[in-house]
Design a protein around this motif. Structure first.
Motif, PDB file in Angstrom:
ATOM      1  N   VAL A 139     -18.818  -6.127  -2.498  1.00 24.53           N
ATOM      2  CA  VAL A 139     -18.002  -5.713  -1.769  1.00 24.53           C
ATOM      3  C   VAL A 139     -18.147  -3.776  -2.885  1.00 24.53           C
ATOM      4  CG1 VAL A 139     -16.315  -5.114  -4.097  1.00 24.53           C
ATOM      5  CG2 VAL A 139     -15.429  -3.947  -1.575  1.00 24.53           C
ATOM      6  N   GLY A 141     -15.542  -4.316   3.611  1.00 27.22           N
ATOM      7  CA  GLY A 141     -15.798  -6.203   3.312  1.00 27.22           C
ATOM      8  C   GLY A 141     -14.474  -6.306   3.750  1.00 27.22           C
ATOM      9  N   ARG A 142     -13.858  -7.943   4.428  1.00 24.54           N
ATOM     10  CA  ARG A 142     -12.922  -8.109   4.754  1.00 24.54           C
ATOM     11  C   ARG A 142     -12.258  -9.281   3.084  1.00 24.54           C
ATOM     12  NH1 ARG A 142     -15.134 -10.876  10.057  1.00 24.54           N
ATOM     13  NH2 ARG A 142     -15.308  -9.571  11.712  1.00 24.54           N
ATOM     14  N   THR A 143     -12.877  -9.084   2.284  1.00 25.77           N
ATOM     15  CA  THR A 143     -12.691  -9.571   1.026  1.00 25.77           C
ATOM     16  C   THR A 143     -11.182  -8.877   0.075  1.00 25.77           C
ATOM     17  OG1 THR A 143     -14.309  -9.591   0.372  1.00 25.77           O
ATOM     18  CG2 THR A 143     -13.836 -11.459   1.337  1.00 25.77           C
ATOM     19  N   PHE A 144     -11.269  -7.608   0.460  1.00 23.42           N
ATOM     20  CA  PHE A 144     -10.211  -6.480   0.051  1.00 23.42           C
ATOM     21  C   PHE A 144      -9.493  -7.419  -1.196  1.00 23.42           C
ATOM     22  CE2 PHE A 144     -10.331  -2.937  -2.522  1.00 23.42           C
ATOM     23  CZ  PHE A 144      -8.241  -2.620  -2.389  1.00 23.42           C
ATOM     24  N   THR A 145      -8.547  -8.440  -0.800  1.00 21.67           N
ATOM     25  CA  THR A 145      -7.142  -8.330  -1.128  1.00 21.67           C
ATOM     26  C   THR A 145      -7.305  -9.981  -1.580  1.00 21.67           C
ATOM     27  OG1 THR A 145      -7.642 -10.143   0.869  1.00 21.67           O
ATOM     28  CG2 THR A 145      -5.866  -8.231   1.309  1.00 21.67           C
ATOM     29  N   THR A 146      -8.628 -10.164  -2.188  1.00 17.56           N
ATOM     30  CA  THR A 146      -8.992 -11.229  -3.010  1.00 17.56           C
ATOM     31  C   THR A 146      -9.783 -10.286  -4.630  1.00 17.56           C
ATOM     32  OG1 THR A 146     -11.085 -11.180  -2.694  1.00 17.56           O
ATOM     33  CG2 THR A 146      -9.996 -12.241  -0.835  1.00 17.56           C
ATOM     34  N   TYR A 147      -9.720  -9.028  -4.582  1.00 17.22           N
ATOM     35  CA  TYR A 147     -10.255  -8.216  -5.807  1.00 17.22           C
ATOM     36  C   TYR A 147      -8.434  -7.517  -6.076  1.00 17.22           C
ATOM     37  CZ  TYR A 147     -15.071  -8.931  -4.325  1.00 17.22           C
ATOM     38  OH  TYR A 147     -15.978  -9.749  -3.925  1.00 17.22           O
ATOM     39  N   SER A 196      -4.329  -7.944  -7.137  1.00 17.55           N
ATOM     40  CA  SER A 196      -4.947  -7.788  -5.548  1.00 17.55           C
ATOM     41  C   SER A 196      -4.042  -7.909  -5.105  1.00 17.55           C
ATOM     42  CB  SER A 196      -5.643  -9.253  -5.378  1.00 17.55           C
ATOM     43  OG  SER A 196      -4.774 -10.319  -6.188  1.00 17.55           O
ATOM     44  N   ASN A 235      -3.820  -3.239   0.837  1.00 14.41           N
ATOM     45  CA  ASN A 235      -4.355  -3.504   1.582  1.00 14.41           C
ATOM     46  C   ASN A 235      -5.262  -3.889   2.708  1.00 14.41           C
ATOM     47  OD1 ASN A 235      -5.105  -4.553  -1.102  1.00 14.41           O
ATOM     48  ND2 ASN A 235      -3.893  -6.552  -0.844  1.00 14.41           N
ATOM     49  N   ASN A 250      -7.668  -1.237   2.671  1.00 14.34           N
ATOM     50  CA  ASN A 250      -8.627  -1.809   2.304  1.00 14.34           C
ATOM     51  C   ASN A 250      -9.035  -0.316   1.341  1.00 14.34           C
ATOM     52  OD1 ASN A 250      -9.430  -3.819   3.611  1.00 14.34           O
ATOM     53  ND2 ASN A 250     -11.187  -3.582   3.938  1.00 14.34           N
ATOM     54  N   ARG A 261     -13.340  -9.979  -9.723  1.00 15.23           N
ATOM     55  CA  ARG A 261     -11.884 -11.587  -9.745  1.00 15.23           C
ATOM     56  C   ARG A 261     -12.127 -12.448 -10.353  1.00 15.23           C
ATOM     57  NH1 ARG A 261     -15.626 -13.082  -3.738  1.00 15.23           N
ATOM     58  NH2 ARG A 261     -14.038 -12.173  -2.911  1.00 15.23           N
TER      59      ARG A 261
END
Length: 123
Positions: free
Chosen positions: A1, A25-31, A52, A73, A76, A99
């Motif tokens: 990210v 990126g599309r994975t912001f909610t995993t951090y 997260s 979220n 982002n 993470r």
């Protein structure tokens, strides 16, 4: 990210600023996300962290009750609302992504960093 901070500036003691950190990126909610700061000649210092999904937060004792970390979220973005600013809050503020399980507070737990934004508080 990838992370980009904004919102820094010069403010008088007692004033407020809101920092923003936009993530790609599309994975912001995993951090889990954190804010750190570094003053000249000093170590990087933990300021605040948020889980997260945004339900759990933690703060350093030096900012507790004055700063608020939050995140959107859908956008982002993570924020740091800074109130009742003091000259000792002067530093470059960085946002960071982790993470690591739990609510990390050590810089070593964060793998992605923004370039930082300068906050200067005059007395």
């Amino acid at each position: 990210v990838q992370l980009v901070e904004s919102g820094g500036g010069l403010v008088q003691a007692g004033g407020s600023l809101r920092l923003s950190c936009a993530a790609s990126g599309r994975t912001f909610t995993t951090y889990n996300m954190g804010w750190f700061r570094q003053a000249p000649g000093k170590e990087r210092e933990f300021v605040a962290t948020i889980s997260s999904v945004g339900t759990v937060t933690d703060y350093s004792d030096s900012v507790k009750g004055r700063f608020i970390i939050s995140r959107d979220n859908a956008a982002n973005t993570v924020y740091l609302q800074m109130n009742s600013l003091k000259p000792e809050d002067t530093a470059v503020y960085h946002c960071a992504a982790s993470r690591r399980y739990g609510l990390p507070t050590s810089p070593a737990d964060f793998g992605s960093w923004g370039q930082g934004t300068q906050v200067t508080v005059s007395s």
